[in-house]
Design a protein around this motif. Structure first.
Motif, short mmCIF file in Angstrom:
data_model
loop_
_atom_site.label_atom_id
_atom_site.label_comp_id
_atom_site.label_asym_id
_atom_site.label_seq_id
_atom_site.Cartn_x
_atom_site.Cartn_y
_atom_site.Cartn_z
N LEU A 148 0.93 -1.12 0.18
CA LEU A 148 -0.12 0.30 -0.14
C LEU A 148 0.91 1.26 0.02
N ASP A 149 1.72 1.08 0.83
CA ASP A 149 2.83 2.35 0.74
C ASP A 149 3.57 2.65 -0.75
N ALA A 150 3.61 1.62 -1.30
CA ALA A 150 4.45 1.45 -2.78
C ALA A 150 3.44 2.18 -3.73
N GLN A 151 2.01 2.14 -3.70
CA GLN A 151 1.16 2.61 -4.44
C GLN A 151 1.21 4.17 -4.48
N VAL A 152 1.80 4.78 -5.31
CA VAL A 152 1.80 6.13 -5.76
C VAL A 152 1.12 6.30 -7.00
N THR A 153 0.83 7.89 -7.29
CA THR A 153 0.36 7.98 -8.67
C THR A 153 1.59 8.43 -9.55
N CYS A 154 1.67 7.70 -10.80
CA CYS A 154 2.55 8.03 -11.67
C CYS A 154 2.02 8.88 -12.85
N SER A 155 2.85 9.72 -13.43
CA SER A 155 2.45 10.37 -14.62
C SER A 155 3.71 10.37 -15.73
N LEU A 156 3.44 11.03 -16.71
CA LEU A 156 4.73 11.02 -17.87
C LEU A 156 5.45 12.13 -17.28
N THR A 157 5.00 13.35 -16.90
CA THR A 157 5.66 14.48 -16.39
C THR A 157 4.94 14.81 -14.95
N SER A 158 5.53 15.96 -14.67
CA SER A 158 5.14 16.54 -13.21
C SER A 158 3.64 17.39 -13.35
N ILE A 183 7.30 10.06 -13.91
CA ILE A 183 7.42 10.42 -12.43
C ILE A 183 6.28 9.69 -11.50
N CYS A 184 6.87 8.99 -10.53
CA CYS A 184 6.00 8.39 -9.42
C CYS A 184 6.23 9.08 -8.01
N GLY A 185 5.39 9.56 -7.67
CA GLY A 185 5.54 10.32 -6.34
C GLY A 185 6.19 11.53 -6.56
N ASN A 186 7.29 11.66 -5.88
CA ASN A 186 8.35 12.53 -5.84
C ASN A 186 9.78 12.29 -6.83
N GLU A 187 9.64 10.98 -7.18
CA GLU A 187 11.02 10.49 -7.81
C GLU A 187 10.58 10.17 -9.38
N LYS A 188 11.73 10.06 -9.95
CA LYS A 188 11.97 9.46 -11.47
C LYS A 188 12.11 8.05 -11.72
N ALA A 189 11.56 7.39 -12.48
CA ALA A 189 11.45 6.17 -12.70
C ALA A 189 11.90 5.96 -14.02
N THR A 190 12.54 4.93 -14.56
CA THR A 190 13.01 4.53 -16.17
C THR A 190 12.26 3.55 -16.57
N LEU A 191 11.57 3.84 -17.49
CA LEU A 191 10.70 2.82 -18.32
C LEU A 191 11.39 1.77 -18.71
N SER A 192 11.34 0.33 -18.45
CA SER A 192 11.87 -0.81 -19.05
C SER A 192 11.05 -1.41 -20.20
N SER A 193 9.81 -1.41 -20.01
CA SER A 193 8.88 -2.00 -21.12
C SER A 193 7.42 -1.41 -20.77
N PHE A 194 6.44 -1.36 -21.99
CA PHE A 194 5.10 -0.70 -21.88
C PHE A 194 4.60 -1.00 -23.20
#
Length: 157
Positions: free
Chosen positions: A46-56, A78-89
């Protein structure tokens, strides 16, 4: 000869050997430990569930912003306050005129598919919705995360 101890189960007295009583307590402890582990895992999930978007930006992106985003290497979200690199989608577009859903295949660390890039470059219109599905991304600390869907609406220039 067994040493016995009396236990009251629903008003019926049973005589259990002490060895069985000890095993009974061990099984109860294992069940409690399993329940605690499941609770801890669910709380961390539940703590890991954050809103992600393409940009801020949360209110959509212009076609130029989407094109710039698709040309970045590596693609990030961007997930929460940090960036993540896409691996596959999976890259999908929901268009309003005509009302349809177009799938443009899989994207990976190299970026979006050629068809998706061409669509963003030439055919995207205001009101279309860009949808990334079945996303796997890697956070800055190296933890892999899985996200169901990220969507953004194309807004006016």
């Amino acid at each position: 000869m067994f040493i016995t101890q009396s236990i009251n189960f629903t008003r019926i007295n049973f005589l259990l050997p002490t060895n069985l009583l000890f095993l009974h307590h061990i099984l109860l402890m294992k069940k409690l430990i399993l329940i605690l582990i499941l609770l801890i895992v669910n709380i961390s999930y539940l703590d890991a569930q954050v809103t992600c978007s393409l940009t801020s930006k949360k209110d959509g992106m212009t076609s130029e912003e989407l094109l710039r985003w698709s040309e970045e290497r590596p693609l990030t979200i961007i997930c929460g306050n940090e960036k993540a690199t896409l691996s596959s989608f999976e890259f999908t577009v929901f268009t309003r005129k005509p009302l349809q859903t177009k799938s443009f295949g899989l994207g990976d660390q190299g970026g979006t598919s050629i068809l998706a890039h061409e669509f963003l470059k030439n055919d995207v219109k205001e009101g279309d919705t860009i949808i990334l599905k079945a996303i796997t991304a890697v956070k800055a600390d190296g933890v892999e995360i899985k996200i169901d869907t990220i969507s953004t609406v194309v807004k006016a220039q």
